[in-house]
Scaffold this motif. Structure first.
Motif, PDB file in Angstrom:
ATOM      1  N   MET A   1     -18.271  -4.062  -5.028  1.00 24.16           N
ATOM      2  CA  MET A   1     -16.962  -3.556  -5.354  1.00 24.16           C
ATOM      3  C   MET A   1     -16.340  -4.438  -6.431  1.00 24.16           C
ATOM      4  O   MET A   1     -16.259  -5.648  -6.280  1.00 24.16           O
ATOM      5  N   ARG A   2     -15.910  -3.847  -7.494  1.00 21.08           N
ATOM      6  CA  ARG A   2     -15.282  -4.599  -8.585  1.00 21.08           C
ATOM      7  C   ARG A   2     -13.761  -4.438  -8.504  1.00 21.08           C
ATOM      8  O   ARG A   2     -13.262  -3.359  -8.192  1.00 21.08           O
ATOM      9  N   GLU A   3     -13.047  -5.516  -8.790  1.00 21.97           N
ATOM     10  CA  GLU A   3     -11.591  -5.486  -8.794  1.00 21.97           C
ATOM     11  C   GLU A   3     -11.072  -5.880 -10.168  1.00 21.97           C
ATOM     12  O   GLU A   3     -11.631  -6.758 -10.819  1.00 21.97           O
ATOM     13  N   MET A   4      -9.997  -5.211 -10.593  1.00 21.60           N
ATOM     14  CA  MET A   4      -9.334  -5.557 -11.844  1.00 21.60           C
ATOM     15  C   MET A   4      -7.835  -5.581 -11.600  1.00 21.60           C
ATOM     16  O   MET A   4      -7.326  -4.847 -10.755  1.00 21.60           O
ATOM     17  N   GLU A   5      -7.146  -6.416 -12.376  1.00 22.15           N
ATOM     18  CA  GLU A   5      -5.701  -6.524 -12.249  1.00 22.15           C
ATOM     19  C   GLU A   5      -5.017  -5.882 -13.453  1.00 22.15           C
ATOM     20  O   GLU A   5      -5.466  -6.033 -14.589  1.00 22.15           O
ATOM     21  N   PHE A   6      -3.943  -5.169 -13.192  1.00 21.44           N
ATOM     22  CA  PHE A   6      -3.158  -4.488 -14.211  1.00 21.44           C
ATOM     23  C   PHE A   6      -1.705  -4.928 -14.096  1.00 21.44           C
ATOM     24  O   PHE A   6      -1.205  -5.129 -12.998  1.00 21.44           O
ATOM     25  N   LYS A   7      -1.012  -5.032 -15.218  1.00 27.52           N
ATOM     26  CA  LYS A   7       0.410  -5.408 -15.246  1.00 27.52           C
ATOM     27  C   LYS A   7       1.231  -4.136 -15.313  1.00 27.52           C
ATOM     28  O   LYS A   7       1.001  -3.275 -16.156  1.00 27.52           O
ATOM     29  N   MET A   8       2.206  -4.033 -14.392  1.00 26.84           N
ATOM     30  CA  MET A   8       3.085  -2.868 -14.319  1.00 26.84           C
ATOM     31  C   MET A   8       4.514  -3.345 -14.536  1.00 26.84           C
ATOM     32  O   MET A   8       4.931  -4.339 -13.951  1.00 26.84           O
ATOM     33  N   GLU A   9       5.271  -2.661 -15.355  1.00 23.20           N
ATOM     34  CA  GLU A   9       6.624  -3.101 -15.716  1.00 23.20           C
ATOM     35  C   GLU A   9       7.705  -2.678 -14.726  1.00 23.20           C
ATOM     36  O   GLU A   9       8.723  -3.339 -14.620  1.00 23.20           O
ATOM     37  N   ARG A  10       7.510  -1.555 -14.045  1.00 19.47           N
ATOM     38  CA  ARG A  10       8.533  -1.042 -13.127  1.00 19.47           C
ATOM     39  C   ARG A  10       7.948  -0.845 -11.736  1.00 19.47           C
ATOM     40  O   ARG A  10       6.764  -0.571 -11.592  1.00 19.47           O
ATOM     41  N   PRO A  11       8.772  -0.934 -10.696  1.00 23.96           N
ATOM     42  CA  PRO A  11       8.267  -0.775  -9.330  1.00 23.96           C
ATOM     43  C   PRO A  11       7.996   0.688  -8.974  1.00 23.96           C
ATOM     44  O   PRO A  11       8.511   1.612  -9.614  1.00 23.96           O
ATOM     45  N   ASN A  12       7.190   0.867  -7.938  1.00 19.57           N
ATOM     46  CA  ASN A  12       6.970   2.162  -7.286  1.00 19.57           C
ATOM     47  C   ASN A  12       6.302   3.227  -8.157  1.00 19.57           C
ATOM     48  O   ASN A  12       6.457   4.416  -7.901  1.00 19.57           O
ATOM     49  N   LEU A  13       5.570   2.826  -9.177  1.00 22.87           N
ATOM     50  CA  LEU A  13       4.834   3.801  -9.987  1.00 22.87           C
ATOM     51  C   LEU A  13       3.508   4.170  -9.321  1.00 22.87           C
ATOM     52  O   LEU A  13       3.021   5.287  -9.483  1.00 22.87           O
ATOM     53  N   VAL A  14       2.914   3.212  -8.618  1.00 22.87           N
ATOM     54  CA  VAL A  14       1.733   3.453  -7.780  1.00 22.87           C
ATOM     55  C   VAL A  14       1.923   2.667  -6.492  1.00 22.87           C
ATOM     56  O   VAL A  14       2.716   1.731  -6.438  1.00 22.87           O
ATOM     57  N   LYS A  15       1.180   3.062  -5.467  1.00 19.69           N
ATOM     58  CA  LYS A  15       1.257   2.337  -4.195  1.00 19.69           C
ATOM     59  C   LYS A  15      -0.140   2.120  -3.645  1.00 19.69           C
ATOM     60  O   LYS A  15      -1.101   2.756  -4.092  1.00 19.69           O
ATOM     61  N   GLU A  16      -0.255   1.225  -2.698  1.00 24.11           N
ATOM     62  CA  GLU A  16      -1.537   0.911  -2.077  1.00 24.11           C
ATOM     63  C   GLU A  16      -2.179   2.175  -1.530  1.00 24.11           C
ATOM     64  O   GLU A  16      -1.527   2.995  -0.892  1.00 24.11           O
ATOM     65  N   GLY A  17      -3.473   2.352  -1.847  1.00 23.97           N
ATOM     66  CA  GLY A  17      -4.219   3.515  -1.379  1.00 23.97           C
ATOM     67  C   GLY A  17      -4.276   4.661  -2.374  1.00 23.97           C
ATOM     68  O   GLY A  17      -5.075   5.584  -2.202  1.00 23.97           O
ATOM     69  N   ASP A  18      -3.453   4.625  -3.421  1.00 22.56           N
ATOM     70  CA  ASP A  18      -3.489   5.684  -4.443  1.00 22.56           C
ATOM     71  C   ASP A  18      -4.804   5.651  -5.213  1.00 22.56           C
ATOM     72  O   ASP A  18      -5.319   4.576  -5.532  1.00 22.56           O
ATOM     73  N   THR A  19      -5.333   6.822  -5.538  1.00 25.82           N
ATOM     74  CA  THR A  19      -6.461   6.931  -6.453  1.00 25.82           C
ATOM     75  C   THR A  19      -5.877   7.097  -7.847  1.00 25.82           C
ATOM     76  O   THR A  19      -5.000   7.933  -8.051  1.00 25.82           O
ATOM     77  N   VAL A  20      -6.342   6.264  -8.788  1.00 25.83           N
ATOM     78  CA  VAL A  20      -5.788   6.281 -10.141  1.00 25.83           C
ATOM     79  C   VAL A  20      -6.892   6.529 -11.164  1.00 25.83           C
ATOM     80  O   VAL A  20      -8.033   6.152 -10.967  1.00 25.83           O
ATOM     81  N   LYS A  21      -6.521   7.174 -12.257  1.00 24.77           N
ATOM     82  CA  LYS A  21      -7.438   7.406 -13.373  1.00 24.77           C
ATOM     83  C   LYS A  21      -7.217   6.312 -14.416  1.00 24.77           C
ATOM     84  O   LYS A  21      -6.098   5.862 -14.627  1.00 24.77           O
ATOM     85  N   ILE A  22      -8.301   5.898 -15.048  1.00 24.82           N
ATOM     86  CA  ILE A  22      -8.284   4.796 -16.005  1.00 24.82           C
ATOM     87  C   ILE A  22      -8.746   5.292 -17.365  1.00 24.82           C
ATOM     88  O   ILE A  22      -9.716   6.041 -17.474  1.00 24.82           O
ATOM     89  N   GLU A  23      -8.054   4.845 -18.408  1.00 28.13           N
ATOM     90  CA  GLU A  23      -8.442   5.158 -19.790  1.00 28.13           C
ATOM     91  C   GLU A  23      -8.815   3.859 -20.499  1.00 28.13           C
ATOM     92  O   GLU A  23      -8.142   2.847 -20.330  1.00 28.13           O
TER      93      GLU A  23
END
Length: 79
Positions: A1-23
Motif C-alpha cells: 500500500m502506497r501513501e501520499m500526502e496532499f496539502k489542502m487549503e480549506r477544511p471539509n473538502l474531503v473526509k476519511e474514507g472518501d475515494t478520490v480521483k487523482i490527476e
C-alpha cells in the motif's frame, strides 16, 4: 500500500474514507498530483517515484498550523 500526502487549503473538502480521483501534472523533470476537482495538491516527485494509480482512498485529514494535510492510500507498492 502506497501513501501520499496532499496539502489542502480549506477544511471539509474531503473526509476519511472518501475515494478520490487523482490527476498528474508535469513540470521539468518532476511530477505532481492533484485531488480532483482541485481539492488538494501534492509536492513534487521524481520520475522513479511516479504514481501509477489514478484513484485512492483518504486515510487521514490533519489540521496543522501550516494548513490541512490529506493522506491518501493507493493500491500499489510503496517505493
Amino acid at each position: 500500500m502506497r501513501e501520499m500526502e496532499f496539502k489542502m487549503e480549506r477544511p471539509n473538502l474531503v473526509k476519511e474514507g472518501d475515494t478520490v480521483k487523482i490527476e498528474e501534472g508535469q513540470i521539468a523533470a518532476s511530477y505532481y498530483y492533484t485531488i480532483i476537482p482541485m481539492v488538494a495538491m501534492s509536492g513534487n516527485y521524481r520520475i522513479y517515484e511516479r504514481l501509477q494509480s489514478r484513484e485512492g482512498v483518504v486515510k487521514d485529514v490533519k489540521n496543522t498550523p501550516r494548513g490541512y494535510f490529506v493522506t491518501v492510500t493507493f493500491d500499489e507498492p510503496d517505493i
